[in-house]
Design a protein around this motif. Structure first.
Motif, short mmCIF file in Angstrom:
data_model
loop_
_atom_site.label_atom_id
_atom_site.label_comp_id
_atom_site.label_asym_id
_atom_site.label_seq_id
_atom_site.Cartn_x
_atom_site.Cartn_y
_atom_site.Cartn_z
N ARG A 153 0.74 -1.15 0.08
CA ARG A 153 0.06 -0.01 0.10
C ARG A 153 0.91 1.37 0.13
O ARG A 153 0.37 2.40 0.37
N GLY A 154 2.08 1.14 -0.45
CA GLY A 154 3.09 2.31 -0.50
C GLY A 154 2.53 3.40 -1.48
O GLY A 154 2.19 3.23 -2.65
N GLU A 155 2.42 4.45 -1.00
CA GLU A 155 2.07 5.84 -1.85
C GLU A 155 3.33 6.73 -2.00
O GLU A 155 3.90 6.99 -0.95
N VAL A 156 3.59 7.20 -3.29
CA VAL A 156 4.92 8.11 -3.49
C VAL A 156 4.58 9.30 -2.84
O VAL A 156 3.52 10.15 -3.25
N VAL A 157 5.28 9.97 -1.84
CA VAL A 157 5.06 10.97 -1.21
C VAL A 157 6.36 11.96 -1.13
O VAL A 157 6.39 13.11 -0.81
N GLY A 158 7.49 11.40 -1.66
CA GLY A 158 8.73 11.88 -1.52
C GLY A 158 9.57 11.79 -0.36
O GLY A 158 9.01 11.09 0.74
N MET A 159 10.68 12.43 -0.11
CA MET A 159 11.29 12.47 1.27
C MET A 159 11.24 13.96 1.82
O MET A 159 11.32 15.07 1.17
N PRO A 160 10.81 13.79 3.22
CA PRO A 160 11.04 14.91 4.15
C PRO A 160 12.35 15.60 3.99
O PRO A 160 13.43 14.87 4.48
N LEU A 161 12.77 16.79 3.27
CA LEU A 161 13.79 17.36 3.22
C LEU A 161 14.20 18.45 4.37
O LEU A 161 13.10 19.25 4.75
N ARG A 162 15.29 18.67 4.36
CA ARG A 162 15.62 19.77 5.54
C ARG A 162 15.27 20.96 4.84
O ARG A 162 15.33 21.68 3.68
N PRO A 163 15.02 22.10 5.78
CA PRO A 163 14.48 23.50 5.24
C PRO A 163 15.36 24.32 4.55
O PRO A 163 14.99 24.88 3.54
N SER A 267 17.18 12.18 -3.46
CA SER A 267 15.94 13.12 -3.03
C SER A 267 16.35 14.48 -3.14
O SER A 267 15.47 15.21 -3.88
N GLU A 268 17.34 15.06 -2.48
CA GLU A 268 17.75 16.35 -2.59
C GLU A 268 17.92 16.85 -4.00
O GLU A 268 17.69 17.95 -4.25
N VAL A 269 18.86 16.35 -4.61
CA VAL A 269 19.36 16.54 -5.94
C VAL A 269 18.08 16.53 -7.10
O VAL A 269 18.20 17.52 -7.70
N SER A 270 17.07 15.53 -6.90
CA SER A 270 16.14 15.62 -7.84
C SER A 270 15.22 16.55 -7.38
O SER A 270 14.65 17.39 -8.29
N ALA A 271 14.95 16.91 -6.22
CA ALA A 271 14.13 18.03 -5.74
C ALA A 271 14.60 19.22 -6.24
O ALA A 271 13.77 20.56 -6.44
N LEU A 272 15.96 19.71 -6.44
CA LEU A 272 16.42 20.89 -6.77
C LEU A 272 16.60 20.89 -8.32
O LEU A 272 17.11 22.19 -8.70
N GLY A 273 16.39 19.87 -9.03
CA GLY A 273 16.22 19.86 -10.19
C GLY A 273 17.81 20.17 -11.12
O GLY A 273 18.12 20.62 -12.08
N ILE A 274 18.81 19.15 -10.24
CA ILE A 274 20.35 19.23 -10.81
C ILE A 274 20.45 17.75 -11.55
O ILE A 274 20.10 16.60 -10.87
N PRO A 275 20.98 17.98 -12.81
CA PRO A 275 21.30 16.60 -13.47
C PRO A 275 22.52 15.90 -12.84
O PRO A 275 23.22 16.63 -12.08
N ALA A 276 22.60 14.80 -12.48
CA ALA A 276 23.62 14.02 -11.77
C ALA A 276 23.95 12.77 -12.57
O ALA A 276 23.46 12.08 -13.34
N ASP A 336 13.76 17.79 -12.45
CA ASP A 336 12.72 18.82 -11.61
C ASP A 336 11.47 18.20 -11.61
O ASP A 336 10.65 18.24 -10.52
N GLY A 337 11.09 17.00 -12.57
CA GLY A 337 9.81 16.43 -12.60
C GLY A 337 9.90 15.28 -11.91
O GLY A 337 8.91 14.71 -11.24
N ALA A 338 11.19 14.79 -11.43
CA ALA A 338 11.31 13.56 -10.95
C ALA A 338 11.15 13.62 -9.26
O ALA A 338 11.09 12.77 -8.47
N GLY A 339 11.64 14.66 -8.63
CA GLY A 339 11.71 15.11 -7.35
C GLY A 339 10.69 16.08 -6.86
O GLY A 339 9.77 16.43 -7.64
#
Length: 361
Positions: A153-163, A267-276, A336-339
């Motif tokens: 029953r896992g739902e994709v919610v992302g990672m809680p990230l540092r402020p 999670s952080e890199v994707s959330a910020l839209g940085i290629p890796a 940017d779309g993945a995170g």
């Protein structure tokens, strides 16, 4: 007033998302109480009090992996751990529990169920740990950071990230970031890091090819890890740091990242839209390769096996990539779309739903 119990820890990969949720709850309502359940041995024993939260302690009781003397003692230790958490829940009037995995999470799930308190599971890794696999069966809601995580029953919610990551405006911070590291804000920057301890494979490959990277017109920010003995050549455009306590500024300056693929990093890199370019840590259960899979599938990242990441691989794969601004732009858009930067809000929404669905006496 609502009382939340956030359970888990052991490693930074468990503690940091837990603290991000705690901060989100505290920011939303100062009248609510946020408690943390952890062990004496885990990283939470230091980080939780430092962040201003009360740490409730439960004994570390690993599940036995083989028949031995510990396996015989396990049932009694387990019952005591569950009983201790049940006492915490009753005495503190806990309304809902969040578990993020780790030794404290497993008894918290059982104790919550026995006390009739709803609980929510969040799994940070693409390969879930045993505590969360078991806990997901009775959870009110289950959140996962990555698509394809095999959790019931896992739902994709992302990672809680540092402020500081959630609120980072990379373009606005670029000048400050360049000044902080002694680099040029107008030149494209390759950021290389391997985690707090560094990564020998990455350090050796970049240490043997940094001049060729600079020759492309890029500059290089290389975080080697505190135990690294890599020599800093002291040349303009190549900033070598053993440790960086302002990773937000490092991310603000980065146009491409080469790193390990821990769950928080991806999670952080994707959330910020940085290629890796991800080089998964080869030791363990293969979770780092799985963590990177969703970003690779989305076109936001490239994966190179640890054994293959050599100076020659930098020349054949990384250097040509630095010359492909069109490809890097497409990767950044895909990242940017993945995170998501809304992982904290999404987990809190699960807690809200669990409370709303709770049967009332």
């Amino acid at each position: 007033m609502t009382t939340y119990l956030l359970a888990g820890g052991g490693t930074a990969g468990h503690v940091n998302p837990l603290l991000a949720v705690a901060d989100g709850l505290r920011a939303r309502s100062a009248s609510d109480e946020v408690l943390v359940l952890g062990t004496r041995e885990g990283l939470e024993s230091r980080l939780v009090p430092e962040r201003g939260y009360e740490l409730l302690v439960v004994d570390k009781v690993p599940f036995p992996r083989r028949p031995n003397g510990y396996a015989l003692r396990f049932p009694a230790k387990w019952r005591k751990a569950v009983a201790d958490v049940r006492r915490h829940i009753r005495e503190r009037g806990v309304d809902v529990v969040l578990g993020v995995g780790g030794y404290a999470a497993a008894p918290a799930y059982v104790a919550a169920r026995k006390e009739g308190v709803p609980y929510v599971v969040h799994e940070a890794n693409a390969r879930p740990g045993l505590a969360n696999v078991l806990g997901a069966r009775g959870a009110a809601h289950v959140g996962v950071a990555f698509e394809g995580t095999p959790l019931k029953r896992g739902e994709v919610v992302g990672m809680p990230l540092r402020p500081e990551i959630v609120n980072l405006d990379r373009a606005a911070a670029r000048e400050e970031a360049a000044a902080h590291f002694g680099l040029d804000p107008d030149r494209p920057t390759l950021l290389v890091f391997g985690g707090s301890l560094g990564a020998r494979r990455l350090n050796e490959a970049i240490g043997a090819s940094w001049q060729e990277i600079l020759d492309t017109g890029w500059q290089l920010l290389h975080v080697t890890g505190e135990k690294s003995d890599l020599v800093d050549p002291g040349v303009a455009g190549y900033a070598v740091r053993r440790y960086v306590d302002r990773m937000d500024l490092a991310f603000a300056l980065a146009d491409l990242i080469v790193s390990r693929s821990g769950a928080s990093t991806v999670s952080e890199v994707s959330a910020l839209g940085i290629p890796a370019v991800y080089v998964p840590y080869a030791v363990g259960n293969g979770e780092q390769r799985l963590n990177a899979a969703s970003a690779v599938h989305a076109g936001a990242a490239i994966l190179i096996d640890d054994a293959d990441f050599t100076p020659e691989k930098v020349r054949t794969d990384i250097l040509p990539l630095l010359q492909r601004s069109d490809l890097l732009e497409r990767m950044a858009a895909a990242a940017d779309g993945a995170g998501t930067r809304r992982g904290t809000e999404n987990v809190i929404a699960h807690l809200d739903r669990a409370l709303a669905e709770r049967p009332r006496a």
